[in-house]
Design a protein around this motif. Structure first.
Motif, PDB file in Angstrom:
ATOM      1  N   THR A 158      -4.233   6.777  -0.910  1.00 39.08           N
ATOM      2  CA  THR A 158      -4.651   7.927  -0.130  1.00 39.08           C
ATOM      3  C   THR A 158      -4.817   7.529   1.331  1.00 39.08           C
ATOM      4  O   THR A 158      -4.721   6.359   1.677  1.00 39.08           O
ATOM      5  CB  THR A 158      -5.959   8.519  -0.716  1.00 39.08           C
ATOM      6  OG1 THR A 158      -6.401   9.571   0.134  1.00 39.08           O
ATOM      7  CG2 THR A 158      -7.033   7.468  -0.816  1.00 39.08           C
ATOM      8  N   ASP A 210     -14.148  -0.618   1.953  1.00 38.58           N
ATOM      9  CA  ASP A 210     -15.159   0.230   1.338  1.00 38.58           C
ATOM     10  C   ASP A 210     -14.559   1.094   0.238  1.00 38.58           C
ATOM     11  O   ASP A 210     -15.265   1.730  -0.517  1.00 38.58           O
ATOM     12  CB  ASP A 210     -15.812   1.148   2.390  1.00 38.58           C
ATOM     13  CG  ASP A 210     -16.724   0.350   3.291  1.00 38.58           C
ATOM     14  OD1 ASP A 210     -16.859  -0.867   3.024  1.00 38.58           O
ATOM     15  OD2 ASP A 210     -17.271   0.908   4.248  1.00 38.58           O
ATOM     16  N   ALA A 211     -13.242   1.098   0.206  1.00 36.55           N
ATOM     17  CA  ALA A 211     -12.563   2.005  -0.724  1.00 36.55           C
ATOM     18  C   ALA A 211     -12.882   1.673  -2.178  1.00 36.55           C
ATOM     19  O   ALA A 211     -13.060   0.539  -2.522  1.00 36.55           O
ATOM     20  CB  ALA A 211     -11.060   1.942  -0.505  1.00 36.55           C
ATOM     21  N   ALA A 268      -4.528   3.352   2.045  1.00 34.00           N
ATOM     22  CA  ALA A 268      -5.013   2.352   1.096  1.00 34.00           C
ATOM     23  C   ALA A 268      -5.373   3.067  -0.195  1.00 34.00           C
ATOM     24  O   ALA A 268      -5.808   4.221  -0.170  1.00 34.00           O
ATOM     25  CB  ALA A 268      -6.238   1.641   1.647  1.00 34.00           C
ATOM     26  N   ASP A 269      -5.134   2.397  -1.277  1.00 35.71           N
ATOM     27  CA  ASP A 269      -5.481   2.927  -2.598  1.00 35.71           C
ATOM     28  C   ASP A 269      -4.958   4.333  -2.851  1.00 35.71           C
ATOM     29  O   ASP A 269      -5.666   5.188  -3.357  1.00 35.71           O
ATOM     30  CB  ASP A 269      -7.003   2.909  -2.798  1.00 35.71           C
ATOM     31  CG  ASP A 269      -7.516   1.492  -2.817  1.00 35.71           C
ATOM     32  OD1 ASP A 269      -7.038   0.719  -3.651  1.00 35.71           O
ATOM     33  OD2 ASP A 269      -8.341   1.167  -1.949  1.00 35.71           O
ATOM     34  N   SER A 272       0.812  -1.216   0.000  1.00 33.95           N
ATOM     35  CA  SER A 272       0.000   0.000   0.000  1.00 33.95           C
ATOM     36  C   SER A 272       0.847   1.267   0.000  1.00 33.95           C
ATOM     37  O   SER A 272       0.313   2.365  -0.024  1.00 33.95           O
ATOM     38  CB  SER A 272      -0.923   0.002   1.216  1.00 33.95           C
ATOM     39  OG  SER A 272      -0.150  -0.087   2.388  1.00 33.95           O
ATOM     40  N   ARG A 281      -6.990   6.741   4.328  1.00 32.63           N
ATOM     41  CA  ARG A 281      -8.397   6.368   4.547  1.00 32.63           C
ATOM     42  C   ARG A 281      -8.883   6.872   5.893  1.00 32.63           C
ATOM     43  O   ARG A 281     -10.058   7.174   6.038  1.00 32.63           O
ATOM     44  CB  ARG A 281      -8.565   4.847   4.475  1.00 32.63           C
ATOM     45  CG  ARG A 281      -8.091   4.223   3.197  1.00 32.63           C
ATOM     46  CD  ARG A 281      -8.837   4.729   1.994  1.00 32.63           C
ATOM     47  NE  ARG A 281     -10.287   4.690   2.182  1.00 32.63           N
ATOM     48  CZ  ARG A 281     -11.161   5.094   1.287  1.00 32.63           C
ATOM     49  NH1 ARG A 281     -10.733   5.586   0.145  1.00 32.63           N
ATOM     50  NH2 ARG A 281     -12.437   5.009   1.529  1.00 32.63           N
ATOM     51  N   ALA A 282      -8.005   6.875   6.863  1.00 31.44           N
ATOM     52  CA  ALA A 282      -8.408   7.366   8.175  1.00 31.44           C
ATOM     53  C   ALA A 282      -7.159   7.781   8.921  1.00 31.44           C
ATOM     54  O   ALA A 282      -6.091   7.211   8.724  1.00 31.44           O
ATOM     55  CB  ALA A 282      -9.135   6.283   8.954  1.00 31.44           C
ATOM     56  N   GLU A 303     -12.582   0.808   6.325  1.00 27.66           N
ATOM     57  CA  GLU A 303     -11.939   1.839   5.515  1.00 27.66           C
ATOM     58  C   GLU A 303     -11.275   1.267   4.272  1.00 27.66           C
ATOM     59  O   GLU A 303     -11.342   1.838   3.202  1.00 27.66           O
ATOM     60  CB  GLU A 303     -10.905   2.607   6.348  1.00 27.66           C
ATOM     61  CG  GLU A 303     -11.502   3.442   7.455  1.00 27.66           C
ATOM     62  CD  GLU A 303     -12.446   4.502   6.913  1.00 27.66           C
ATOM     63  OE1 GLU A 303     -12.378   4.820   5.722  1.00 27.66           O
ATOM     64  OE2 GLU A 303     -13.278   5.005   7.701  1.00 27.66           O
ATOM     65  N   VAL A 304     -10.622   0.139   4.445  1.00 33.23           N
ATOM     66  CA  VAL A 304      -9.864  -0.395   3.318  1.00 33.23           C
ATOM     67  C   VAL A 304     -10.787  -1.066   2.310  1.00 33.23           C
ATOM     68  O   VAL A 304     -10.617  -0.941   1.108  1.00 33.23           O
ATOM     69  CB  VAL A 304      -8.766  -1.355   3.795  1.00 33.23           C
ATOM     70  CG1 VAL A 304      -8.119  -2.058   2.624  1.00 33.23           C
ATOM     71  CG2 VAL A 304      -7.729  -0.578   4.580  1.00 33.23           C
TER      72      VAL A 304
END
Lengths: 296, 323
Positions: B230, B322-323, B227-228, B58, B232-233, B319-320
């Motif tokens: 950016t 739902d991305a 994640a992805d 990641s 996420r939290a 978070e990961v």
């Protein structure tokens, strides 16, 4: 000082001396480079390492000094007039050092350069205040200094021996001139072989490959150019492609020792070839290290 | 986010009027060739121990590399200790300790020699470097082993050598890349306790990367989940955990009446076997009063009433994935 909680799985206790942060003045990059320099020299010579790592450097250095001892012995045993004829002059002693220099280049230089990449130390250096340039300059400095052990110092040793036996240079001016020429020659040889070894070590992380490559390049280029020149068809400058002999040819010009020079090649061409090989090696090292990614 | 008011104590930072965060990223992007690692990384990392969480690949190591100035971001603004690592001078990195992910270390160098060497490169005079490298090795539990070549050491010991060299030169912040990788459970506990101690007792800020949620949950004050490409939290773990999840109410009887009462007062509920989850997403504090009133209204015998503490794992998965 306090003893912390005992380890659950053993009787051992961690003896805790605490931690002090450092707020004092810090040395600059120069001192850091010097630390890399010292570590490299120690590593190359096998200092603070097991006995087997000391064998190659010590043996190589030994090879470089044995002829000097022999010549000094001759100078002691034989009358000055005969000894003067028989013993090697300074320029040809540089020639005698070839084997030691080739061995040193092949086995010591990759140890100093390639191991940092396989051991992960290079990445740790790059995460420190040092950058690639600092690192390479420190490594180059350490290698040239190491090379002095088998180029400059044996000849200075020989000079001292000759002077003690009264076959050295006469008078202060003469001595200064000879010492200057020896130092320049030592530098010509050391810089050349240090850069050659660095270039080979840049191209591969495997020490063995680098060592084999250096030996093959030095001996192979000598044989090839020798065969071509002997055959009579090739022009004289082909002899300059004998990479092992090239710095020696430059040195003969420093000492005006015309007997040992490559016939039909001018000083300008000889020095030019020396500088050209050095420049190619620098380019390989700089380009190789610039491309080298430090990912982890 | 909670800001620490403790003033930063190094010269590098004084010159830029004490930033509130030790690391800040604004719209940072980075790609390797056609593979994009970060598209829009924006985060503020306060003082204390911060966990950098993300699945393998990641970009955690890439982010640490950018913070060390090893890689330059393609765009955006990245700062550590108030400086741009890509263009700062060597003085900045004198105040950063780093422990790489790999276990490769020079095999035939004694641990003490290695740690001292790294400390000297970070600007410590030789005498200071010698005493502090020895102290650091004692601290990580390798005091008796400090003269041993690193090559003869186990993975657990190598991890501790790496930690020792990261802290020996007295850095302001240390970046630890997977410091518990390859450790057995006991060694992992020791290592985590040590890192926690470094972050609290010794006041060195810590950013440690990990793909293991549980260990970050145990020792970090703050967490950054990437994640992805950016963030996420990000934030203090306590806030991230309690800020969501709702309240669970359990009654001995009249459960159905309570459920309809709660529903009629406009709350979102989820009836589980013997309990009711109220307000699945809202913060707990606002709900408790409403539930109390509803329980009183239907005269239900209350057994338990407690906020759901979402574990970091649930947060991470939410978070990961739902991305």
């Amino acid at each position: 000082m306090t003893a912390s909680t005992p380890h659950p799985s053993s009787d051992a206790e961690i003896f805790d001396r605490g931690y002090r942060s450092y707020d004092g003045p810090r040395n600059g990059v120069g001192t850091g480079m010097f630390s890399v320099f010292v570590a490299s020299v120690q590593r190359a010579l096998g200092l603070r390492r097991k006995f087997r790592f000391k064998i190659v450097p010590v043996a190589t250095i030994f090879i470089a000094y044995v002829p000097a001892l022999v010549f000094m012995g001759l100078a002691v045993l034989l009358p000055a007039e005969i000894a003067d004829e028989l013993v090697a002059d300074y320029a040809s002693y540089f020639g005698l050092l070839s084997i030691a220099v080739i061995l040193f280049t092949a086995f010591v230089v990759p140890e100093v350069l390639s191991t940092d990449r396989t051991s992960g130390l290079f990445g740790m250096y790059m995460a420190s205040p040092l950058n690639r340039g600092h690192y390479l300059v420190a490594k180059f400095g350490s290698l040239v200094s190491l090379m002095f052990l088998v180029t400059l110092f044996p000849v200075l040793f020989l000079l001292v021996g000759y002077m003690v036996n009264d076959i050295g240079p006469d008078g202060l001016i003469d001595t200064i001139e000879v010492v200057g020429k020896i130092m320049l020659s030592g530098l010509i040889m050391s810089v050349f072989f240090a850069l050659l070894g660095m270039a080979a070590s840049t191209l591969t992380t495997r020490k063995g490959f680098a060592s084999a490559g250096i030996v093959m390049l030095l001996i192979g280029s000598g044989v090839m150019s020798g065969v071509l020149v002997e055959s009579g068809d090739a022009p004289a400058w082909v002899a300059l492609f004998n990479l092992g002999g090239l710095p020696f040819d430059v040195i003969t010009r420093v000492f005006d020792a015309s007997i040992d020079q490559i016939e039909g090649v001018g000083t300008f061409a000889s020095v030019g070839a020396w500088a050209g090989v050095c420049a190619v090696c620098v380019a390989i090292v700089v380009f190789g290290y610039r491309r080298l990614e430090v990912t982890k | 986010m909670r800001w620490h008011s403790r003033p930063m104590d190094i010269a590098v930072v004084d010159s830029v009027s004490s930033p509130p965060s030790v690391i800040s990223a604004t719209a940072v992007s980075k790609s390797w060739g056609s593979h994009s690692v970060f598209t829009d990384l924006t985060v503020e990392v306060p003082r204390g121990v911060t966990g950098l969480l993300g699945s393998n690949g990641s970009g955690k190591t890439t982010l640490l590399g950018m913070l060390l100035g090893l890689h330059h971001p393609d765009g955006g603004d990245l700062r550590i200790l108030g400086e741009d690592p890509a263009h700062a001078g060597p003085e900045l990195r004198q105040h950063i300790g780093y422990s790489p992910e790999h276990h490769d270390l020079p095999d035939d160098v004694a641990a003490q020699d290695l740690v001292r060497h790294i400390a000297q490169i970070h600007g410590l005079p030789r005498r200071e470097a010698t005493t502090r490298s020895s102290d650091a090795l004692w601290l990580v539990g390798l005091g008796e082993e400090r003269a041993r070549p690193v090559g003869t050491m186990s993975t657990g010991q190598r991890q501790r050598v790496k930690l020792a060299q990261a802290i020996a030169h007295g850095p302001s912040i240390i970046l630890l890349d997977e410091p518990t990788d390859g450790l057995d459970p006991v060694q992992r506990d020791d290592m985590l306790a040590l890192i926690r101690r470094i972050g609290t007792e010794f006041e060195i800020d810590v950013l440690l990367s990990s793909h293991l949620l549980e260990e970050v949950e145990r020792i970090a004050d703050n967490v950054v989940i990437v994640a992805d490409g950016t963030v996420r939290a990000a934030g203090p773990i306590s806030e991230l955990r309690s800020g969501r999840g709702g309240v669970i109410v359990q009654v001995a009887d009249r459960s159905a009446e309570l459920a309809s009462a709660l529903r009629s007062s406009g709350l979102e509920i989820d009836e589980q076997r013997d309990r009711i989850l109220v307000g699945t997403t809202e913060a707990a504090e606002d709900l408790v009063d409403a539930i109390r009133d509803a329980v009183a209204a239907v005269q239900a015998p209350l057994r338990r009433l407690y906020p759901v503490e979402q574990s970091l794992e649930e947060l991470f998965l939410t978070e990961v994935h739902d991305a």
